[in-house]
Design a protein around this motif. Sequence first.
Motif, PDB file in Angstrom:
ATOM      1  N   VAL A  86       0.455  -1.405  -0.286  1.00 50.36           N
ATOM      2  CA  VAL A  86      -0.056  -0.040  -0.009  1.00 50.36           C
ATOM      3  C   VAL A  86       0.684   0.624  -0.715  1.00 50.36           C
ATOM      4  N   VAL A  87       0.962   2.306  -0.862  1.00 48.90           N
ATOM      5  CA  VAL A  87       1.618   3.586  -0.837  1.00 48.90           C
ATOM      6  C   VAL A  87       0.674   4.438  -0.092  1.00 48.90           C
ATOM      7  N   LEU A  88       0.917   4.687   0.362  1.00 56.30           N
ATOM      8  CA  LEU A  88       0.137   6.705   0.897  1.00 56.30           C
ATOM      9  C   LEU A  88       0.905   7.551  -0.204  1.00 56.30           C
ATOM     10  N   VAL A  89      -0.253   8.040  -0.319  1.00 58.94           N
ATOM     11  CA  VAL A  89       0.704   9.374  -1.547  1.00 58.94           C
ATOM     12  C   VAL A  89       0.944  10.866  -0.372  1.00 58.94           C
ATOM     13  N   ARG A  90       1.722  10.862  -0.730  1.00 55.59           N
ATOM     14  CA  ARG A  90       2.319  12.390   0.398  1.00 55.59           C
ATOM     15  C   ARG A  90       2.593  13.124  -0.802  1.00 55.59           C
ATOM     16  N   SER A  91       2.877  13.425  -1.456  1.00 54.06           N
ATOM     17  CA  SER A  91       3.670  14.341  -2.640  1.00 54.06           C
ATOM     18  C   SER A  91       2.525  13.836  -3.644  1.00 54.06           C
ATOM     19  N   ASP A  92       2.913  15.268  -4.927  1.00 57.54           N
ATOM     20  CA  ASP A  92       2.447  14.592  -6.394  1.00 57.54           C
ATOM     21  C   ASP A  92       3.328  13.984  -6.902  1.00 57.54           C
ATOM     22  N   VAL A  93       2.139  13.166  -7.252  1.00 56.97           N
ATOM     23  CA  VAL A  93       2.561  11.601  -8.751  1.00 56.97           C
ATOM     24  C   VAL A  93       1.530  11.804  -9.920  1.00 56.97           C
TER      25      VAL A  93
END
Length: 129
Positions: A71-78
């Motif tokens: 699971v990837v937590l999005v903390r900056s723009d992707v």
Amino acid sequence: PREDAVEGVATAVREQGYAVARAMRGARGVTFLDRNTVPLVVACNDMPDISVKDLINAIEAQDEDERPNLVVLVRSDVAPELQAELGARILALLDSHQMSPGEIGRKIVEFLQPLRDADTTLTESVEVR
């Protein structure tokens, strides 16, 4: 700060009865995964020392029956292209800007339940980076 967010997620998962192993750097997490079998890895997309793609490649290099879900937590723009690639290779992307650490922790526990139900030998460890 990043440390507070990681601890908040780890606490929320621990409160549901799961063990949590933490590594604040992706390379340390990969080393941990080389030595331990876990059902689920939670990583931020802005790890300071490796990219999410490097982490995925390290996980995919493991024996198939030992690979954790990611699971990837999005903390900056992707970028949209990376979102599409990640979506095809990981369990889930969670936008950490729109969820509290407690909400993220509860979502992670939801992901763990089917893994736990499918295999009673799980160690119930979660790697939070």
